[in-house]
Design a protein around this motif. Structure first.
Motif, PDB file in Angstrom:
ATOM      1  N   VAL A  42      48.216  46.691  11.479  1.00  0.00           N
ATOM      2  CA  VAL A  42      49.441  47.128  10.803  1.00  0.00           C
ATOM      3  C   VAL A  42      49.758  48.534  11.293  1.00  0.00           C
ATOM      4  O   VAL A  42      48.912  49.432  11.194  1.00  0.00           O
ATOM      5  N   ALA A  43      50.942  48.702  11.854  1.00  0.00           N
ATOM      6  CA  ALA A  43      51.296  49.987  12.462  1.00  0.00           C
ATOM      7  C   ALA A  43      52.762  50.316  12.214  1.00  0.00           C
ATOM      8  O   ALA A  43      53.526  49.482  11.710  1.00  0.00           O
ATOM      9  N   ASP A  44      53.152  51.544  12.597  1.00  0.00           N
ATOM     10  CA  ASP A  44      54.535  51.974  12.416  1.00  0.00           C
ATOM     11  C   ASP A  44      55.500  51.232  13.332  1.00  0.00           C
ATOM     12  O   ASP A  44      56.666  51.069  13.002  1.00  0.00           O
ATOM     13  N   ASN A  45      55.005  50.821  14.506  1.00  0.00           N
ATOM     14  CA  ASN A  45      55.860  50.093  15.448  1.00  0.00           C
ATOM     15  C   ASN A  45      54.982  49.287  16.395  1.00  0.00           C
ATOM     16  O   ASN A  45      53.762  49.474  16.442  1.00  0.00           O
ATOM     17  N   GLN A  46      55.600  48.397  17.171  1.00  0.00           N
ATOM     18  CA  GLN A  46      54.841  47.512  18.045  1.00  0.00           C
ATOM     19  C   GLN A  46      54.112  48.270  19.146  1.00  0.00           C
ATOM     20  O   GLN A  46      52.961  47.959  19.470  1.00  0.00           O
ATOM     21  N   ASP A  47      54.754  49.256  19.738  1.00  0.00           N
ATOM     22  CA  ASP A  47      54.112  50.002  20.823  1.00  0.00           C
ATOM     23  C   ASP A  47      52.815  50.648  20.356  1.00  0.00           C
ATOM     24  O   ASP A  47      51.784  50.584  21.044  1.00  0.00           O
ATOM     25  N   LEU A  48      52.860  51.274  19.188  1.00  0.00           N
ATOM     26  CA  LEU A  48      51.667  51.907  18.647  1.00  0.00           C
ATOM     27  C   LEU A  48      50.610  50.858  18.308  1.00  0.00           C
ATOM     28  O   LEU A  48      49.408  51.051  18.538  1.00  0.00           O
ATOM     29  N   GLY A  49      51.075  49.724  17.796  1.00  0.00           N
ATOM     30  CA  GLY A  49      50.154  48.642  17.468  1.00  0.00           C
ATOM     31  C   GLY A  49      49.379  48.166  18.681  1.00  0.00           C
ATOM     32  O   GLY A  49      48.161  47.955  18.621  1.00  0.00           O
ATOM     33  N   TYR A  50      50.063  48.011  19.816  1.00  0.00           N
ATOM     34  CA  TYR A  50      49.390  47.546  21.029  1.00  0.00           C
ATOM     35  C   TYR A  50      48.436  48.599  21.585  1.00  0.00           C
ATOM     36  O   TYR A  50      47.408  48.264  22.183  1.00  0.00           O
ATOM     37  N   ILE A  51      48.760  49.871  21.386  1.00  0.00           N
ATOM     38  CA  ILE A  51      47.824  50.928  21.787  1.00  0.00           C
ATOM     39  C   ILE A  51      46.524  50.800  20.999  1.00  0.00           C
ATOM     40  O   ILE A  51      45.422  50.870  21.555  1.00  0.00           O
ATOM     41  N   TYR A  52      46.645  50.592  19.690  1.00  0.00           N
ATOM     42  CA  TYR A  52      45.459  50.417  18.846  1.00  0.00           C
ATOM     43  C   TYR A  52      44.653  49.193  19.288  1.00  0.00           C
ATOM     44  O   TYR A  52      43.410  49.233  19.352  1.00  0.00           O
ATOM     45  N   ILE A  53      45.346  48.093  19.577  1.00  0.00           N
ATOM     46  CA  ILE A  53      44.653  46.870  19.990  1.00  0.00           C
ATOM     47  C   ILE A  53      43.897  47.093  21.296  1.00  0.00           C
ATOM     48  O   ILE A  53      42.761  46.638  21.463  1.00  0.00           O
ATOM     49  N   ASN A  54      44.509  47.820  22.221  1.00  0.00           N
ATOM     50  CA  ASN A  54      43.830  48.108  23.488  1.00  0.00           C
ATOM     51  C   ASN A  54      42.571  48.948  23.273  1.00  0.00           C
ATOM     52  O   ASN A  54      41.544  48.752  23.950  1.00  0.00           O
ATOM     53  N   GLU A  55      42.638  49.878  22.333  1.00  0.00           N
ATOM     54  CA  GLU A  55      41.457  50.699  22.038  1.00  0.00           C
ATOM     55  C   GLU A  55      40.353  49.859  21.401  1.00  0.00           C
ATOM     56  O   GLU A  55      39.167  50.040  21.714  1.00  0.00           O
ATOM     57  N   ALA A  56      40.741  48.941  20.523  1.00  0.00           N
ATOM     58  CA  ALA A  56      39.747  48.046  19.917  1.00  0.00           C
ATOM     59  C   ALA A  56      39.132  47.131  20.969  1.00  0.00           C
ATOM     60  O   ALA A  56      37.922  46.866  20.951  1.00  0.00           O
ATOM     61  N   THR A  57      39.954  46.670  21.902  1.00  0.00           N
ATOM     62  CA  THR A  57      39.461  45.814  22.985  1.00  0.00           C
ATOM     63  C   THR A  57      38.427  46.540  23.824  1.00  0.00           C
ATOM     64  O   THR A  57      37.370  45.984  24.176  1.00  0.00           O
TER      65      THR A  57
END
Length: 330
Positions: A42-57
């Motif tokens: 859950v994030a403020d926007n999609q771009d930020l969300g994908y950044i978080y997902i990449n870090e988790a990956t």
């Protein structure tokens, strides 16, 4: 003893639209650790969300580099290569993981045992196995299995497998641990909510973008489109061990991929086990252990552990649960 996909399917409900505070849920499916991961944040926007997902990956890939027994230069592979030869210095992270694994082995009287991996040499569930292992093959392999022979030296921070031919593997622990670590990373970065789903071993935090709780639907393994109960998963984790995704059949009898490390034979009597607890790592390990222990012994064990619950589907497809579970069929 290795777990792959769910027998009890986990149906996750989440919002992908903007909530009251203009939050969005961003989801991505990936192939990691030899299986399917789904990461939702859950994030403020999609771009930020994908950044978080990449870090988790990246965090999950880091853990795989430590615990994978398939990567020749991983710490786990080095331990296995030196079984019966010499102790191997390891990171504190892997040392602590093995300490916890041994405690779980003691708690479950050996039903959970990371040294089960020696059975990989005689049991194969990828479609290549054409004959049953012989009794002598199983007996010889059992001699190389046993958590008591994993020697940890805390002062030197080394791991030694006392017998040649021993082998440790994190198939019944690793995905849950990776999910926990990815969650820990994202929570530390201020991500308000999300799910790390490692082929059904999942952990959650926060709420959906709409503010509603995350909910898991437990479905009938014989009718996977029918949910028999919805359960909220609030700041918690779930893992399931099941017997129908990976198996072999000999002379009309089906043998599950979940091996009892104490006997060397596949476990029987249970179709699936779902564990609910705070940590996915604990869920992952206990789901395997309860599956092996069986319905009555497994539920009795879980009823004695604070903060842990279980749903068991037996081989007649009947549902049983620990004392703290309330099933909602609505």
């Amino acid at each position: 003893m290795k777990k792959f996909f769910l027998l009890i399917s986990m149906v996750l409900l989440f919002s992908s639209v903007r909530g009251q505070e203009s939050l969005v849920a961003v989801k991505k499916s990936l192939s990691l650790m030899g299986t399917k991961f789904e990461i939702t944040v859950v994030a403020d926007n999609q771009d930020l969300g994908y950044i978080y997902i990449n870090e988790a990956t990246a965090e999950i890939e880091r853990i795989e580099g430590i615990i994978s027994s398939w990567k020749p230069n991983s710490e786990t592979s080095l331990i296995n290569k030196n079984a019966g030869i010499k102790p191997v210095p390891v990171s504190m992270e892997l040392f602590a993981l093995l300490e916890r694994a041994i405690k779980l082995s003691e708690l479950t009287s050996g039903a959970f045992d990371v040294s089960y991996a020696a059975f990989d040499r005689i049991w194969n569930f990828n479609g290549e196995m054409t004959t049953m292992p012989t009794a002598s093959e199983i007996e010889n392999t059992i001699a190389k299995v046993g958590y008591q022979n994993i020697i940890l030296d805390k002062e030197k921070q080394t791991v030694f497998l006392a017998k040649k031919g021993m082998k440790i593997g994190f198939g019944a622990l690793g995905k849950g641990y990776a999910a926990d670590k990815a969650k820990e990373l994202l929570v530390g970065k201020g991500v308000e909510g999300g799910i790390i789903n490692a082929s059904g071993d999942l952990t959650t935090w926060g709420t959906q973008a709409s503010g509603k709780n995350w909910v898991v639907g437990i479905t009938n393994p014989l009718a996977k489109d029918k949910v028999f109960s919805w359960l909220p998963v609030i700041e918690s984790s779930v893992a399931t061990s099941g017997n129908y995704e990976k198996y072999v059949t000999f002379k009309g009898e089906r043998y599950s991929h979940i091996i009892d490390p104490r006997t060397g034979y596949p476990s029987k009597g249970v179709n699936s086990v779902s564990i609910f607890a705070k940590k996915a790592e604990l869920c992952d390990a206990l789901a395997t252990a309860v599956f092996i222990m069986g319905r009555d012994s497994g539920i009795h064990l879980i009823n004695q552990i604070d903060g842990v619950e279980v749903v068991v589907v037996d081989n007649e497809n009947k549902v049983h649960k620990s004392s703290g579970i309330v099933l909602d069929s609505n």
